[in-house]
Design an enzyme around this catalytic site. Structure first.
Site, PDB file in Angstrom:
ATOM      1  N   PRO A 111      -4.314   1.099  -3.882  1.00  0.00           N
ATOM      2  CG  PRO A 111      -6.043   1.855  -5.275  1.00  0.00           C
ATOM      3  CD  PRO A 111      -5.312   0.603  -4.841  1.00  0.00           C
TER       4      PRO A 111
ATOM      5  N   GLY B 174      -2.157   3.455   5.708  1.00  0.00           N
ATOM      6  CA  GLY B 174      -1.519   3.074   6.977  1.00  0.00           C
ATOM      7  C   GLY B 174      -1.792   4.080   8.082  1.00  0.00           C
TER       8      GLY B 174
ATOM      9  CE1 TYR C  70      -6.102 -10.688  -8.684  1.00  0.00           C
ATOM     10  CE2 TYR C  70      -7.596  -9.164  -9.750  1.00  0.00           C
ATOM     11  CZ  TYR C  70      -6.351  -9.452  -9.235  1.00  0.00           C
ATOM     12  OH  TYR C  70      -5.356  -8.502  -9.267  1.00  0.00           O
TER      13      TYR C  70
HETATM   14  N1  NAP Z   1      -1.001  -6.628  -9.849  1.00  0.00           N
HETATM   15  C1  NAP Z   1      -1.058  -7.146  -8.651  1.00  0.00           C
HETATM   16  O1  NAP Z   1      -0.180  -7.912  -8.240  1.00  0.00           O
HETATM   17  C2  NAP Z   1      -2.219  -6.815  -7.772  1.00  0.00           C
HETATM   18  C3  NAP Z   1      -2.219  -7.178  -6.420  1.00  0.00           C
HETATM   19  C4  NAP Z   1      -3.333  -6.842  -5.651  1.00  0.00           C
HETATM   20  C5  NAP Z   1      -4.391  -6.159  -6.222  1.00  0.00           C
HETATM   21  N2  NAP Z   1      -4.374  -5.828  -7.546  1.00  0.00           N
HETATM   22  C6  NAP Z   1      -5.480  -5.090  -8.180  1.00  0.00           C
HETATM   23  O2  NAP Z   1      -5.569  -3.827  -7.557  1.00  0.00           O
HETATM   24  C7  NAP Z   1      -6.885  -3.610  -7.071  1.00  0.00           C
HETATM   25  C8  NAP Z   1      -6.821  -2.747  -5.830  1.00  0.00           C
HETATM   26  O3  NAP Z   1      -5.979  -3.340  -4.857  1.00  0.00           O
HETATM   27  P1  NAP Z   1      -6.515  -3.818  -3.444  1.00  0.00           P
HETATM   28  O4  NAP Z   1      -7.929  -4.257  -3.589  1.00  0.00           O
HETATM   29  O5  NAP Z   1      -5.537  -4.756  -2.886  1.00  0.00           O
HETATM   30  O6  NAP Z   1      -6.394  -2.520  -2.544  1.00  0.00           O
HETATM   31  P2  NAP Z   1      -7.295  -1.212  -2.300  1.00  0.00           P
HETATM   32  O7  NAP Z   1      -8.174  -0.968  -3.467  1.00  0.00           O
HETATM   33  O8  NAP Z   1      -6.361  -0.136  -1.898  1.00  0.00           O
HETATM   34  O9  NAP Z   1      -8.114  -1.608  -1.020  1.00  0.00           O
HETATM   35  C9  NAP Z   1      -9.152  -2.528  -1.013  1.00  0.00           C
HETATM   36  C10 NAP Z   1      -9.512  -2.795   0.447  1.00  0.00           C
HETATM   37  O10 NAP Z   1      -9.946  -1.590   1.046  1.00  0.00           O
HETATM   38  C11 NAP Z   1     -11.337  -1.676   1.417  1.00  0.00           C
HETATM   39  N3  NAP Z   1     -11.962  -0.438   0.932  1.00  0.00           N
HETATM   40  C12 NAP Z   1     -12.271  -0.089  -0.330  1.00  0.00           C
HETATM   41  N4  NAP Z   1     -12.793   1.145  -0.378  1.00  0.00           N
HETATM   42  C13 NAP Z   1     -12.811   1.596   0.891  1.00  0.00           C
HETATM   43  C14 NAP Z   1     -13.236   2.820   1.493  1.00  0.00           C
HETATM   44  N5  NAP Z   1     -13.721   3.824   0.782  1.00  0.00           N
HETATM   45  N6  NAP Z   1     -13.114   2.937   2.840  1.00  0.00           N
HETATM   46  C15 NAP Z   1     -12.594   1.936   3.587  1.00  0.00           C
HETATM   47  N7  NAP Z   1     -12.178   0.750   3.076  1.00  0.00           N
HETATM   48  C16 NAP Z   1     -12.285   0.590   1.739  1.00  0.00           C
HETATM   49  C17 NAP Z   1     -11.878  -2.900   0.748  1.00  0.00           C
HETATM   50  O11 NAP Z   1     -12.819  -3.542   1.584  1.00  0.00           O
HETATM   51  P3  NAP Z   1     -14.397  -3.499   1.243  1.00  0.00           P
HETATM   52  O12 NAP Z   1     -14.623  -4.616   0.291  1.00  0.00           O
HETATM   53  O13 NAP Z   1     -15.024  -3.692   2.578  1.00  0.00           O
HETATM   54  O14 NAP Z   1     -14.680  -2.164   0.656  1.00  0.00           O
HETATM   55  C18 NAP Z   1     -10.641  -3.767   0.597  1.00  0.00           C
HETATM   56  O15 NAP Z   1     -10.397  -4.504   1.774  1.00  0.00           O
HETATM   57  C19 NAP Z   1      -7.421  -5.019  -6.856  1.00  0.00           C
HETATM   58  O16 NAP Z   1      -8.835  -5.047  -6.821  1.00  0.00           O
HETATM   59  C20 NAP Z   1      -6.847  -5.739  -8.034  1.00  0.00           C
HETATM   60  O17 NAP Z   1      -7.624  -5.478  -9.204  1.00  0.00           O
HETATM   61  C21 NAP Z   1      -3.298  -6.139  -8.320  1.00  0.00           C
END
Ligand code: NAP
Length: 293
Positions: free
Chosen positions: A219, A223, A73
């Site tokens: 999480p 969609g 990251y």
């Molecule tokens: N193991 C793997 O292969 C893998 C892959 C991807 C991610 N991950 C891990 O999983 C974590 C979560 O995944 P993710 O970050 O892809 O997805 P997520 O947590 O579902 O979504 C994050 C996205 O949603 C926005 N967001 C967050 N809170 C929000 C809210 N309350 N209202 C509207 N938009 C919101 C964020 O933008 P803002 O910054 O503007 O809030 C960001 O663009 C990552 O941080 C990482 O640690 C693991």
């Protein structure tokens, strides 16, 4: 008669409930994903460094005690910011990092699981995070070009050497978990899973039955369900919540082994996401969300 009362911990993430990681660690079930505190495409530093530091510190204030990160990251940036914001770490904080993905540019990543590389990355994460042992070390991807047993084997070696406490896997099927478990105990599995992506339902069931933590990434992605007419949107309207909160509350109620790690670059979204932990969805709402796909 004693006048002392038991203090209630009303920090929101504490209200998500707790689960055991491995046989030694206990964490609150709402964690934080630290991928979004990097630059666009998970590349380079964040646009707002100070806000990233505030996000990390506020997460801990809100009761988050598992932070998920990875060497890739940034690369390195997320781990460096975690140390800058939180070192010396609160005793109860569990740091979960990963290795096994090369990042060659914005939005570019490739599995790379050569054992000597995984070992090097473990050493580098220890150094960057400033810890003697990594609480949870996750294999980011199983590299199909390297014998899987060699990749699991180096994790077992690192554990025996005391460099990592617990081992996790990411983006794996049930067969891979069972194959890995013959070589090293698996404490967690991190797969993409949310309201609109339930391909890992079988993995979730497997983990739930075996007390393996299931850490869904992405999480809060709901969609079209988050759009007017969608089940998450409707539930949010009815309960005075947001679609992101409905998505997280649904996950937390789906399994006692569920440990979502929503990621964000802003304190406002962090606070909104943590406020989902105390939210209890009634049966009718859960059924509507279950059937919405
Ligand atoms: N193991 C793997 O292969 C893998 C892959 C991807 C991610 N991950 C891990 O999983 C974590 C979560 O995944 P993710 O970050 O892809 O997805 P997520 O947590 O579902 O979504 C994050 C996205 O949603 C926005 N967001 C967050 N809170 C929000 C809210 N309350 N209202 C509207 N938009 C919101 C964020 O933008 P803002 O910054 O503007 O809030 C960001 O663009 C990552 O941080 C990482 O640690 C693991």
């Amino acid at each position: 008669m004693s006048t002392s009362a038991t203090a209630v911990d009303d920090r929101p993430a504490v209200q998500s409930g707790q689960l055991r990681l491995g046989d030694a660690l206990s964490v609150n079930r709402l964690g934080f994903g630290a991928m979004r505190i990097t630059g666009p495409g998970v590349w380079g530093p964040p646009a707002d460094h100070d806000e990233a530091i505030r996000v990390l510190r506020r997460a801990v204030e809100l009761g988050v005690n598992l932070i998920d990160t990875a060497d890739s990251y940034g690369p390195n940036i997320s781990e460096e910011l975690i140390r800058e914001a939180l070192y010396p770490y609160p005793e109860e904080l569990v740091l979960a990092t990963k290795a096994g993905l090369l990042r060659t540019g914005p939005d570019e990543f490739h599995a790379f699981g050569r054992p000597d590389y995984l070992r090097q990355q473990c050493e580098m994460s220890l150094r960057r995070l400033g810890v003697e042992r990594i609480d949870l070390f996750q294999l980011h991807r199983v590299d199909p070009t390297v014998p899987a047993a060699d990749q699991f084997g180096v994790l077992a070696d690192l554990q025996k050497e005391g460099k990592i406490r617990l081992v996790g896997l990411s983006e794996v099927c049930v067969d891979t978990i069972t194959e890995a478990a013959e070589i090293v105990d698996i404490a967690s599995v991190q797969n993409r899973y949310n309201l609109i992506d339930r391909k890992s339902d079988d993995v979730l069931r497997y983990c739930t039955e075996r007390n393996i933590a299931f850490i869904p990434w992405a999480p809060i992605d709901a969609g079209d369900l988050a759009k007017p007419g969608g089940a998450a949107y409707e539930a949010a309207e009815r309960l005075g919540a947001t679609s992101a909160q409905i998505a997280l509350a649904w996950l937390l109620q789906r399994s006692s082994r569920m440990l979502p790690i929503p990621g964000t670059s802003t304190v406002a979204h962090l606070e909104e996401n943590c406020a989902a932990a105390p939210l209890k969805l009634d049966l009718k709402t859960v059924e509507a969300l279950d059937e919405a796909l």
